[in-house]
Design a protein around this motif. Structure first.
Motif, PDB file in Angstrom:
ATOM      1  N   ARG A  71       7.674  -2.914  18.934  1.00 24.99           N
ATOM      2  CA  ARG A  71       6.591  -2.854  18.026  1.00 24.99           C
ATOM      3  C   ARG A  71       5.210  -3.036  18.860  1.00 24.99           C
ATOM      4  NH1 ARG A  71      10.860  -5.689  15.886  1.00 24.99           N
ATOM      5  NH2 ARG A  71      11.443  -4.475  13.726  1.00 24.99           N
ATOM      6  N   ASP A 388       4.716  -3.641  12.485  1.00 27.61           N
ATOM      7  CA  ASP A 388       6.023  -3.085  12.571  1.00 27.61           C
ATOM      8  C   ASP A 388       5.976  -1.557  12.676  1.00 27.61           C
ATOM      9  OD1 ASP A 388       8.742  -3.025  12.129  1.00 27.61           O
ATOM     10  OD2 ASP A 388       8.866  -2.879   9.852  1.00 27.61           O
ATOM     11  N   CYS A 389       5.297  -1.285  13.829  1.00 27.45           N
ATOM     12  CA  CYS A 389       5.173   0.225  14.235  1.00 27.45           C
ATOM     13  C   CYS A 389       5.066   0.417  15.727  1.00 27.45           C
ATOM     14  CB  CYS A 389       4.062   0.718  13.454  1.00 27.45           C
ATOM     15  SG  CYS A 389       2.424   0.203  13.639  1.00 27.45           S
ATOM     16  N   LYS A 394      -0.769   4.028  13.590  1.00 28.98           N
ATOM     17  CA  LYS A 394      -0.033   4.335  12.398  1.00 28.98           C
ATOM     18  C   LYS A 394      -0.496   3.066  11.265  1.00 28.98           C
ATOM     19  CE  LYS A 394       4.099   6.188  14.081  1.00 28.98           C
ATOM     20  NZ  LYS A 394       5.576   6.005  14.401  1.00 28.98           N
ATOM     21  N   HIS A 403       1.833  -3.971   7.006  1.00 28.44           N
ATOM     22  CA  HIS A 403       2.384  -3.566   8.319  1.00 28.44           C
ATOM     23  C   HIS A 403       2.967  -4.896   9.151  1.00 28.44           C
ATOM     24  CE1 HIS A 403       1.129   0.707   8.392  1.00 28.44           C
ATOM     25  NE2 HIS A 403       0.162   0.129   7.689  1.00 28.44           N
TER      26      HIS A 403
ATOM     27  N   THR B  89       6.062  11.375  13.269  1.00 32.31           N
ATOM     28  CA  THR B  89       5.299  11.309  12.137  1.00 32.31           C
ATOM     29  C   THR B  89       4.048  12.204  12.837  1.00 32.31           C
ATOM     30  OG1 THR B  89       4.109   9.495  13.564  1.00 32.31           O
ATOM     31  CG2 THR B  89       5.625   8.921  11.976  1.00 32.31           C
ATOM     32  N   CYS B  91       0.910  10.778  13.330  1.00 30.93           N
ATOM     33  CA  CYS B  91      -0.442  10.143  13.525  1.00 30.93           C
ATOM     34  C   CYS B  91      -1.643  10.655  14.493  1.00 30.93           C
ATOM     35  CB  CYS B  91      -0.113   8.673  13.780  1.00 30.93           C
ATOM     36  SG  CYS B  91       0.637   8.421  15.354  1.00 30.93           S
TER      37      CYS B  91
END
Lengths: 417, 417
Positions: A71, A388-389, A394, A403, B89, B91
């Motif tokens: 993350r 959490d990315c 994002k 998030h 994704t 992004c």
């Protein structure tokens, strides 16, 4: 040596390291990113930041390790403009607005801010404290670890002091750090409707000295707007505040271009907030005086307006812009900085990097805590959002979701999904 | 008798009970609310709805009771338009758009949908399934228990089937219920760029028969837009789909007013989706044909546009409007119906009650599940959102936060904060 806490295996560690001052221009795109990064916290402070191996070599047996599993980690957000201590909500007014009533019409009919004032005056300090604690959880769930908090729903000596004491109690409790701002000049209360001058005098000669002597506020703010306080009234209040040692913030040019940005510049305010209607001349004067703009797109959105502040022009003019929520029960019922980042990127054409800079290191400088928080650098308070990315872009891209995976405030795990 | 599950002490139980058909006009403001309400679930279905005492009298010793402690309960949301199965994704494209590139420019340069197609073709079914499962958790966290899910990032027989099989696997696994839609006519893939006619023929003569014979889709959709598929191409695809027994949905009048709404009406489609540019004539024809509009304000917002669909005019014309997220990696990266409710109330002037009706019971009818979900009535599947507030109007009012406290899908607790 006390036991430490390490966060390792961050796909991106967004440090925001750099010069010890607010960032302007192209600096706003420099995130100081470490890939596969890690950091070590000891005694509530950041001890080291770097690659995973480098941090792991510094660990001892008593230290705790959090594996971020790819993350991202970044500084906890600094929300530099909120009104978080109030009773009740205004969802009935929200429903009226959905049917076409305007914010100004509702205020003119005695609703709006004055409705929240009525409810807040009736509430006890304990009730306000409990409500604010629930909102603190919302801020934490969205990655915010420092919150500038204004009074302004009391508008009478005892009620303003009651609110500021709630903010002090929140700050003493933690783990969020609260920066208190006195906003007696938020609206003219009903009982002074026909005697504005007496209310301004009350703010200056009774409230401000009381607030200052109890050390209840670091800043003084005023809502400078023809429908609230005039340029002259605002100047009177803020000069008095400055004479008592308070820093200055100004609600400026939100609904009309009244010259409030120029006033903020002439007073040497720390920030001028809103600025949806500010002219080129206003921008130039903010630049010359070193005032930071605090932009609040959530209130533009929630009021159904389309004129956002000219963030791009401000960056090009060299201003160290800040983004904040304006969390309040009327015009901006959101505690979410990620939502504000989304608005900034989709409606104001900031890049994700610029938006994050505006809501972390620049925001920290705007509340006088640039040496303390807003970046992940050794010696600073350990305020960290593990999101959490795997890519910082994002955070504004996926919107309407929370998030945060882990939030650390002052070295403590304050939220964990 | 199997053991039951009761939810009691709901400050507001928003049942949406009423006639067994989509709601129009003033009906959209009637929420069928029970104060201090409760409900009883048995065998995955709602057995009874009513006041707390009434429900408590029906409980037996084996039943479980959840005390909502004054929170609200309402039907789980039905998201009637999503594109949830994809790899990667976008992004990076989001960052480009924040710098001023338009959605159409990015698509014309081979980005946009075709970028997701490239990534999705490379992914295995298992990879797509795992990614979609993570997104399912996002839907649940935001209170959604039924999701219409389109293919359309394969654009080749095997890849479209791969996506639809992932949707079938998601549906078999639960607890979210997935409604599959075939969207082969989402974009013309690169390899057919110079031979559009052959791609339309592939969709009609190869993909559609395969999808129908494997019972992989309940609906067929097409992106009717000059930059995607023309009116004639869309008609060809959808007529073929109808002949194979599929229901019809149409991406209509999103970027241009092309007559797609009129086409949806002439084909008797279940829904016409987007409709940002639809004319009065289009609205009248949708009304005459009983087509439900599916409005997608999140994509208007995320693309930085300001022209929202004319929801108020559509309600006044008697249309049973639906609100959905359009969740997808390009124009609407949000899984949050509450965010869409916020957009509907602040940007489109729907009331909170109208917006909730559009995202529950009307949405359920639009995906053919009006008898199964979308309201809290005896006999229906137990899809329930218990939200962490005491007034339904707070769902659109407080935005950027996740409101769900407990989510029940098909009688199972699928999420608990």
């Amino acid at each position: 040596m006390s036991s430490g806490f390490a966060i390792v295996n961050c796909a991106q560690l967004v440090t925001l390291s750099g010069p010890a001052r607010p960032r302007t221009g192209a600096e706003m795109r420099e995130l100081g990113m470490v890939e596969n990064g890690a950091l070590l916290i000891r005694d509530g402070r950041i001890e080291a930041v770097g690659g995973r191996e480098e941090i792991e070599r510094r660990l001892s047996a008593n230290d705790t390790v959090l594996d971020a599993q790819g993350r991202i980690a970044l500084p906890g957000f600094v929300d530099a403009h909120t009104h978080p201590v109030f009773a009740g909500t205004r969802c009935a007014e929200f429903e009226l607005r959905s049917q076409g009533a305007t914010y100004e019409e509702i205020a003119a009919a005695g609703g709006g801010i004055l409705e929240t004032v009525r409810q807040t005056r009736r509430a006890t300090g304990d009730e306000l404290f409990e409500a604010a604690l629930r909102r603190q959880q919302w801020f934490l769930r969205n990655g915010t670890t420092t919150v500038e908090a204004k009074s302004g729903y009391g508008l009478a000596l005892d009620d303003e002091l009651k609110i500021l004491r709630v903010i002090r109690r929140l700050n003493e409790r933690g783990p969020v750090r609260w920066v208190p701002t006195f906003l007696g000049a938020h609206a003219v209360p009903e009982e002074f409707r026909d005697n504005r001058r007496a209310y301004v005098e009350l703010v200056c000669e009774v409230m401000l000295p009381a607030v200052a002597s109890e050390h209840l506020a670091r800043y003084c703010d005023a809502f400078c707007e023809p429908s609230a306080f005039s340029i002259d009234e605002t100047r009177t209040v803020l000069r008095r505040a400055a004479s008592l040692g308070l820093g200055l913030r100004v609600h400026a040019d939100q609904l009309t271009c009244s010259g409030a940005a120029e006033l903020a510049a002439s007073l040497g305010a720390a920030t001028a907030d809103h600025l949806e209607q500010t002219s080129d001349a206003g921008i130039a004067q903010l630049r010359a005086a070193g005032v930071q703009p605090v932009l609040l797109p959530a209130s533009v959105y929630a009021l159904g307006r389309t004129r956002y502040p000219r963030a791009r022009d401000m960056i090009e003019a060299g201003l160290a812009i800040v983004l904040a929520t304006d969390f309040n029960p009327g015009s901006a019922p959101t505690p979410s900085i990620p939502m504000v980042l989304s608005l900034a990127c989709t409606q104001m054409h900031l890049t994700p990097a610029e938006a994050i800079t505006a809501a972390t290191i620049n925001a920290a400088w705007s509340v006088g805590l640039g040496h303390e928080t807003g970046s992940l650098e050794p010696g600073k308070r350990a305020d960290v959002l593990v999101a959490d990315c795997a890519d910082y872009r994002k955070l504004p891209y996926f919107f309407g979701v929370e998030h945060a995976w882990v939030v650390v405030a002052g070295g403590e795990v304050a939220f964990r999904r």
